[in-house]
Design a protein around this motif. Structure first.
Motif, mmCIF file in Angstrom:
data_model
loop_
_atom_site.group_PDB
_atom_site.id
_atom_site.type_symbol
_atom_site.label_atom_id
_atom_site.label_comp_id
_atom_site.label_asym_id
_atom_site.label_seq_id
_atom_site.Cartn_x
_atom_site.Cartn_y
_atom_site.Cartn_z
ATOM 1 N N TYR A 100 -8.758 1.332 7.190
ATOM 2 C CA TYR A 100 -9.425 0.038 6.958
ATOM 3 C C TYR A 100 -8.557 -1.100 7.485
ATOM 4 O O TYR A 100 -9.036 -1.986 8.199
ATOM 5 C CB TYR A 100 -9.664 -0.083 5.451
ATOM 6 N N ALA A 101 -7.259 -1.065 7.162
ATOM 7 C CA ALA A 101 -6.337 -2.105 7.623
ATOM 8 C C ALA A 101 -6.154 -2.056 9.133
ATOM 9 O O ALA A 101 -5.992 -3.100 9.779
ATOM 10 C CB ALA A 101 -4.990 -1.954 6.911
ATOM 11 N N LEU A 102 -6.194 -0.868 9.706
ATOM 12 C CA LEU A 102 -6.066 -0.739 11.157
ATOM 13 C C LEU A 102 -7.238 -1.409 11.870
ATOM 14 O O LEU A 102 -7.042 -2.119 12.859
ATOM 15 C CB LEU A 102 -5.991 0.734 11.558
ATOM 16 N N HIS A 103 -8.455 -1.209 11.368
ATOM 17 C CA HIS A 103 -9.616 -1.850 11.972
ATOM 18 C C HIS A 103 -9.536 -3.374 11.814
ATOM 19 O O HIS A 103 -9.927 -4.114 12.718
ATOM 20 C CB HIS A 103 -10.920 -1.315 11.375
ATOM 21 N N TRP A 104 -9.024 -3.839 10.694
ATOM 22 C CA TRP A 104 -8.838 -5.279 10.481
ATOM 23 C C TRP A 104 -7.846 -5.842 11.490
ATOM 24 O O TRP A 104 -8.092 -6.873 12.109
ATOM 25 C CB TRP A 104 -8.347 -5.501 9.045
ATOM 26 N N LEU A 105 -6.750 -5.133 11.684
ATOM 27 C CA LEU A 105 -5.713 -5.587 12.604
ATOM 28 C C LEU A 105 -6.171 -5.493 14.059
ATOM 29 O O LEU A 105 -6.024 -6.444 14.834
ATOM 30 C CB LEU A 105 -4.445 -4.759 12.400
ATOM 31 N N ALA A 106 -6.761 -4.363 14.446
ATOM 32 C CA ALA A 106 -7.204 -4.173 15.831
ATOM 33 C C ALA A 106 -8.382 -5.074 16.175
ATOM 34 O O ALA A 106 -8.609 -5.374 17.352
ATOM 35 C CB ALA A 106 -7.568 -2.716 16.071
ATOM 36 N N SER A 142 -4.816 7.058 3.202
ATOM 37 C CA SER A 142 -5.247 7.191 4.597
ATOM 38 C C SER A 142 -6.487 6.350 4.876
ATOM 39 O O SER A 142 -6.591 5.707 5.929
ATOM 40 C CB SER A 142 -5.538 8.644 4.933
ATOM 41 N N ALA A 143 -7.440 6.359 3.944
ATOM 42 C CA ALA A 143 -8.667 5.578 4.131
ATOM 43 C C ALA A 143 -8.361 4.084 4.140
ATOM 44 O O ALA A 143 -8.916 3.326 4.950
ATOM 45 C CB ALA A 143 -9.665 5.912 3.032
ATOM 46 N N LEU A 144 -7.471 3.642 3.256
ATOM 47 C CA LEU A 144 -7.104 2.227 3.209
ATOM 48 C C LEU A 144 -6.303 1.814 4.439
ATOM 49 O O LEU A 144 -6.460 0.697 4.940
ATOM 50 C CB LEU A 144 -6.333 1.923 1.923
ATOM 51 N N LEU A 193 0.831 -1.207 0.000
ATOM 52 C CA LEU A 193 0.000 0.000 0.000
ATOM 53 C C LEU A 193 0.866 1.258 0.000
ATOM 54 O O LEU A 193 0.596 2.212 -0.741
ATOM 55 C CB LEU A 193 -0.929 -0.016 1.212
ATOM 56 N N GLY A 194 1.922 1.262 0.787
ATOM 57 C CA GLY A 194 2.835 2.402 0.825
ATOM 58 C C GLY A 194 3.535 2.626 -0.500
ATOM 59 O O GLY A 194 3.717 3.762 -0.943
ATOM 60 N N ARG A 195 3.925 1.529 -1.158
ATOM 61 C CA ARG A 195 4.565 1.658 -2.472
ATOM 62 C C ARG A 195 3.600 2.233 -3.497
ATOM 63 O O ARG A 195 3.987 3.047 -4.335
ATOM 64 C CB ARG A 195 5.091 0.299 -2.939
ATOM 65 N N GLN A 232 -6.559 -7.674 0.108
ATOM 66 C CA GLN A 232 -5.310 -8.289 -0.345
ATOM 67 C C GLN A 232 -4.133 -7.327 -0.232
ATOM 68 O O GLN A 232 -3.043 -7.731 0.171
ATOM 69 C CB GLN A 232 -5.444 -8.777 -1.794
ATOM 70 N N ILE A 233 -4.325 -6.076 -0.592
ATOM 71 C CA ILE A 233 -3.204 -5.136 -0.619
ATOM 72 C C ILE A 233 -2.994 -4.467 0.736
ATOM 73 O O ILE A 233 -1.887 -4.438 1.256
ATOM 74 C CB ILE A 233 -3.398 -4.101 -1.746
ATOM 75 N N ALA A 234 -4.053 -3.934 1.343
ATOM 76 C CA ALA A 234 -3.890 -3.195 2.602
ATOM 77 C C ALA A 234 -3.700 -4.119 3.795
ATOM 78 O O ALA A 234 -2.913 -3.815 4.689
ATOM 79 C CB ALA A 234 -5.101 -2.292 2.828
ATOM 80 N N CYS A 235 -4.394 -5.241 3.817
ATOM 81 C CA CYS A 235 -4.340 -6.114 4.992
ATOM 82 C C CYS A 235 -3.314 -7.238 4.845
ATOM 83 O O CYS A 235 -2.528 -7.493 5.756
ATOM 84 C CB CYS A 235 -5.717 -6.716 5.259
ATOM 85 N N TYR A 236 -3.319 -7.926 3.708
ATOM 86 C CA TYR A 236 -2.438 -9.083 3.534
ATOM 87 C C TYR A 236 -1.110 -8.738 2.864
ATOM 88 O O TYR A 236 -0.261 -9.608 2.709
ATOM 89 C CB TYR A 236 -3.136 -10.174 2.731
ATOM 90 N N ASP A 237 -0.933 -7.499 2.426
ATOM 91 C CA ASP A 237 0.310 -7.009 1.820
ATOM 92 C C ASP A 237 0.690 -7.760 0.534
ATOM 93 O O ASP A 237 1.853 -8.028 0.288
ATOM 94 C CB ASP A 237 1.452 -7.057 2.840
ATOM 95 N N SER A 238 -0.294 -8.090 -0.288
ATOM 96 C CA SER A 238 -0.024 -8.700 -1.585
ATOM 97 C C SER A 238 0.329 -7.592 -2.581
ATOM 98 O O SER A 238 -0.122 -6.463 -2.444
ATOM 99 C CB SER A 238 -1.253 -9.457 -2.097
ATOM 100 N N SER A 239 1.102 -7.913 -3.586
ATOM 101 C CA SER A 239 1.501 -6.917 -4.582
ATOM 102 C C SER A 239 0.362 -6.663 -5.574
ATOM 103 O O SER A 239 -0.555 -7.481 -5.711
ATOM 104 C CB SER A 239 2.738 -7.389 -5.339
ATOM 105 N N LEU A 240 0.442 -5.532 -6.259
ATOM 106 C CA LEU A 240 -0.559 -5.217 -7.276
ATOM 107 C C LEU A 240 -0.583 -6.281 -8.365
ATOM 108 O O LEU A 240 -1.644 -6.669 -8.843
ATOM 109 C CB LEU A 240 -0.270 -3.846 -7.899
ATOM 110 N N LEU A 241 0.585 -6.773 -8.750
ATOM 111 C CA LEU A 241 0.673 -7.789 -9.800
ATOM 112 C C LEU A 241 -0.029 -9.071 -9.367
ATOM 113 O O LEU A 241 -0.830 -9.630 -10.122
ATOM 114 C CB LEU A 241 2.130 -8.070 -10.151
ATOM 115 N N SER A 242 0.249 -9.544 -8.167
ATOM 116 C CA SER A 242 -0.365 -10.806 -7.736
ATOM 117 C C SER A 242 -1.878 -10.662 -7.570
ATOM 118 O O SER A 242 -2.624 -11.587 -7.875
ATOM 119 C CB SER A 242 0.282 -11.305 -6.440
ATOM 120 N N VAL A 243 -2.336 -9.496 -7.128
ATOM 121 C CA VAL A 243 -3.783 -9.282 -7.002
ATOM 122 C C VAL A 243 -4.421 -9.236 -8.387
ATOM 123 O O VAL A 243 -5.489 -9.804 -8.603
ATOM 124 C CB VAL A 243 -4.086 -7.998 -6.208
ATOM 125 N N GLY A 244 -3.767 -8.585 -9.335
ATOM 126 C CA GLY A 244 -4.285 -8.551 -10.698
ATOM 127 C C GLY A 244 -4.373 -9.935 -11.317
ATOM 128 O O GLY A 244 -5.333 -10.259 -12.016
#
Length: 136
Positions: A26-32, A21-23, A6-8, A88-100
């Motif tokens: 979202y990931a913070l609520h998933w983690l918490a 920021s919104a994503l 997500l940062g990249r 996949q991207i914000a919570c599980y840290d998958s790359s854009l390529l793998s999600v595509g």
């Protein structure tokens, strides 16, 4: 240092700062909410065993339950496909390529491009959702 997927995407200007920021929220609520699963060793003899004393799958505190409700409300508000990409991207840290590729695109260019477009849409929808939710 933003070394997660997500940062990249934000640093490469694939998504805006507001969407980032919104994503992240979202990931913070998933983690918490404790939805990432336990970090523990695996006992292969008890893989399918249910442990009622560990309250598997239940929120352990009211705060955790509130985070889970916020996460599930946000996921329902943005829709199924954007929710999948955001997870996949914000919570599980998958790359854009793998999600595509998970979305069914065979070309690496089209996979990244379409995953990025859906991620941006998810971020936009989440920004609107969090804004509406905060006004209540």
């Amino acid at each position: 240092m933003l070394d997660d997927a997500l940062g990249r995407a934000w640093m490469r200007s694939k998504i805006s700062g507001e969407e980032y920021s919104a994503l992240k929220r979202y990931a913070l609520h998933w983690l918490a909410g404790g939805l990432q699963g336990p970090i523990q060793s695996v006992d292969l003899n008890r893989i399918f065993a249910f442990d009622p004393s560990a309250m598997s799958g239940l929120a352990k505190t009211e705060a955790q339950a509130d985070h889970r409700i916020a996460y599930h409300d946000a996921k329902a508000a943005i829709g199924r496909r954007p929710g999948f990409v955001a997870d996949q991207i914000a919570c599980y840290d998958s790359s854009l390529l793998s999600v595509g590729i998970m979305l069914g695109y065979h070309s690496p260019f089209h996979a990244r491009q379409n995953a990025c477009q859906i991620l941006s849409d998810a971020g936009y929808r989440l920004a609107r959702f969090w804004g509406d939710r905060d006004r209540r």
